[in-house]
Design an enzyme around this catalytic site. Structure first.
Site, PDB file in Angstrom:
ATOM      1  N   PHE A 135      36.143  38.185   7.821  1.00 29.75           N
ATOM      2  CA  PHE A 135      37.211  37.174   8.796  1.00 29.75           C
ATOM      3  C   PHE A 135      36.002  35.910   8.916  1.00 29.75           C
ATOM      4  O   PHE A 135      35.055  36.242   9.609  1.00 29.75           O
ATOM      5  CB  PHE A 135      37.546  37.849  10.079  1.00 29.75           C
ATOM      6  CG  PHE A 135      38.180  36.860  10.741  1.00 29.75           C
ATOM      7  CD1 PHE A 135      39.655  36.637  10.282  1.00 29.75           C
ATOM      8  CD2 PHE A 135      37.884  36.129  11.914  1.00 29.75           C
ATOM      9  CE1 PHE A 135      40.488  35.452  11.116  1.00 29.75           C
ATOM     10  CE2 PHE A 135      38.563  35.370  12.590  1.00 29.75           C
ATOM     11  CZ  PHE A 135      39.805  34.991  12.152  1.00 29.75           C
ATOM     12  N   ASP A 220      27.463  34.372   8.170  1.00 32.50           N
ATOM     13  CA  ASP A 220      28.370  34.128   9.264  1.00 32.50           C
ATOM     14  C   ASP A 220      28.074  35.338  10.532  1.00 32.50           C
ATOM     15  O   ASP A 220      28.575  36.411  10.346  1.00 32.50           O
ATOM     16  CB  ASP A 220      29.923  34.356   8.930  1.00 32.50           C
ATOM     17  CG  ASP A 220      31.034  34.336   9.983  1.00 32.50           C
ATOM     18  OD1 ASP A 220      30.245  34.127  11.133  1.00 32.50           O
ATOM     19  OD2 ASP A 220      32.208  34.105   9.436  1.00 32.50           O
ATOM     20  N   LYS A 249      31.428  32.365  19.340  1.00 25.34           N
ATOM     21  CA  LYS A 249      31.541  33.672  20.076  1.00 25.34           C
ATOM     22  C   LYS A 249      30.479  33.741  21.293  1.00 25.34           C
ATOM     23  O   LYS A 249      30.408  32.746  22.246  1.00 25.34           O
ATOM     24  CB  LYS A 249      31.639  34.857  19.155  1.00 25.34           C
ATOM     25  CG  LYS A 249      33.029  34.993  18.614  1.00 25.34           C
ATOM     26  CD  LYS A 249      33.517  36.376  18.216  1.00 25.34           C
ATOM     27  CE  LYS A 249      34.993  36.367  17.645  1.00 25.34           C
ATOM     28  NZ  LYS A 249      35.182  36.175  16.232  1.00 25.34           N
TER      29      LYS A 249
HETATM   30  C1  LIG Z   1      35.648  35.271  15.399  1.00 27.86           C
HETATM   31  C2  LIG Z   1      35.252  35.135  13.783  1.00 27.86           C
HETATM   32  C3  LIG Z   1      35.073  33.798  13.342  1.00 27.86           C
HETATM   33  C4  LIG Z   1      36.026  32.569  13.928  1.00 27.86           C
HETATM   34  O1  LIG Z   1      35.972  32.159  15.142  1.00 27.86           O
HETATM   35  P1  LIG Z   1      36.579  31.295  15.941  1.00 27.86           P
HETATM   36  O2  LIG Z   1      35.942  30.950  17.173  1.00 27.86           O
HETATM   37  O3  LIG Z   1      38.035  32.346  16.483  1.00 27.86           O
HETATM   38  O4  LIG Z   1      37.159  30.233  14.966  1.00 27.86           O
HETATM   39  C5  LIG Z   1      34.622  33.682  12.305  1.00 27.86           C
HETATM   40  N1  LIG Z   1      33.838  34.378  11.639  1.00 27.86           N
HETATM   41  C6  LIG Z   1      33.621  35.733  12.366  1.00 27.86           C
HETATM   42  C7  LIG Z   1      32.706  36.705  11.785  1.00 27.86           C
HETATM   43  C8  LIG Z   1      34.168  36.062  13.462  1.00 27.86           C
HETATM   44  O5  LIG Z   1      34.225  37.395  14.070  1.00 27.86           O
END
Ligand SMILES: *Cc1c(COP(=O)(O)O)cnc(C)c1O
Length: 393
Positions: A135, A220, A249
């Site tokens: 994600f 990421d 986050k």
């Molecule tokens: C939550 C998440 C995102 C997206 O973050 P948003 O602030 O909701 O845009 C991207 N990468 C990872 C691994 C995530 O857990």
């Protein structure tokens, strides 16, 4: 459902977009790892706003820092510097441990990954390799890289030239990376897909392939970063240095803040005018992030996270109906033997615990990093009682 909650639900449905499922409770206050709903019911918050409130709710150091900043200077835009953004960039540089690190600030994880995507185009290549199940966010570029077809399909066509390979497989990665690959995007642990830990050597293997082919290795760390795994960014155990790290986050301690940190040659790709964000790195979010890092360092929180991991893995894995507890630090997936995660989550909520069920048989636990051990111990007991009571199918 209480009358009050009933009214919130009706009002939500008649005014808020239907892109989220209707939440069952309304949170109105919080203190540390306790969240309180509109009926006064208390919950031990084991999800922390999806791995975001890393020091819990209303942490005094964050409250103090934000209050002070908003009373002095709340916003400047990127036409001007302010001291906080420089201090935070320097702090991140020292946490990454590389003087070449340069940070671009934004407001979310999707934006941090969009920035990485744009940066990769400046290498002169366009190919992207990402992983199945991963994600990376909901905006069109981030969505194109997200490895979950059900989230992508309604919105095709997306950014082209993205290949998704099986997560954890170095041979699949090797087949996909070519001389046209601009970037490889990878989560150190799949968060949203149910806390999936890759085999050891996965990240260092990707590092080698990227170095060999000239592709940028983008990690990421939006969910795994800022101490969540007991390390600062979630990849340190493999001894690698990525070309790009994306964060969001936890970094703002609950305020909207994202970051894309580029190192080495990648740190020099963006030129004036190439990218921007009006709110990115605003003084209030930076003040909050600086307060967060200070507390994490001063209180040795990362060591505590490592010992909480051992405690939770040992105790939860012995409970009837639990197949396995996986993850790292305080990003744990409790894998159940049958697909009853949603039912168990509902039972836990009634018993006063907030967790989520990313898939049918997995519960995700991602509390504040400074959560008191006593809450975790009580959780283990109450979870065991629920698991002894529910029908395992
Ligand atoms: C939550 C998440 C995102 C997206 O973050 P948003 O602030 O909701 O845009 C991207 N990468 C990872 C691994 C995530 O857990």
């Amino acid at each position: 459902m209480s009358k009050k909650q009933d009214k919130f639900s009706t009002d939500w449905e008649s005014s808020v977009q239907g892109n989220y499922g209707l939440p069952s409770i309304t949170l109105v206050r919080g203190k540390g790892s306790i969240a309180i709903d509109s009926d006064g019911q208390k919950y031990v918050d084991l999800l922390s706003g999806i791995a975001t409130n890393i020091l819990g709710h209303a942490h005094p150091s964050i409250v103090k820092a934000i209050r002070k900043q908003v009373g002095v200077l709340g916003h400047v835009s990127n036409f001007y510097m302010h001291p906080g953004v420089i201090e935070l960039a320097q702090k991140l540089q020292s946490l990454v441990g590389d003087e070449s690190a340069r940070t671009f600030f934004c407001n979310s994880g999707a934006e941090a990954n969009e920035a990485a995507l744009k940066l990769s185009r400046l290498t002169g290549r366009t190919g992207i390799v990402a992983t199945q199940g991963a994600f990376h966010g909901r905006t069109m570029g981030a969505l194109a890289m997200t490895g979950q077809p059900s989230k992508r399909e309604p919105f095709l066509p997306l950014v082209p030239s993205v290949t998704h390979v099986r997560y954890g497989s170095l041979s699949a990665m090797k087949r996909a990376i070519t001389r046209k690959t601009a970037m490889v995007l990878v989560e150190p642990i799949l968060g949203e897909a149910g806390v999936v830990v890759p085999p050891s050597g996965y990240l260092s293997g990707i590092r080698e392939m990227c170095t060999h082919s000239g592709a940028l290795m983008v990690v990421d760390a939006v969910q795994t970063g800022m101490g969540r795994t007991g390390q600062w960014f979630g990849f340190e155990h493999e001894g690698i240095v990525p070309d790009v790290i994306t964060l969001a986050k936890g970094i703002g301690g609950g305020l909207p803040l994202g970051a894309m940190i580029a190192l080495g040659g990648a740190s020099q790709l963006f030129q004036p005018g190439d990218h921007g964000s009006t709110f990115g790195g605003n003084p209030i979010a930076c003040a909050s992030a600086l307060a967060v890092i200070k507390v994490l360092e001063k209180d040795d929180v990362l060591l505590k996270v490592q010992s909480d991991e051992i405690f939770l893995k040992n105790s939860l894995s012995q409970i009837v109906g639990v197949k396995e507890v996986r993850g790292r630090g305080l990003l744990l997936g409790v894998v159940l033997q049958s697909k009853i995660a949603i039912e168990v989550r509902t039972e836990l909520q009634s018993a006063g615990y907030l967790v989520n069920a990313p898939t049918g048989n997995i519960l995700r636990i991602a509390p504040a990093l400074n959560i008191k051990r006593a809450y975790l111990e009580k959780f283990v007991q109450d979870f065991e009682a629920i698991m002894n009571r529910v029908d395992h199918g």
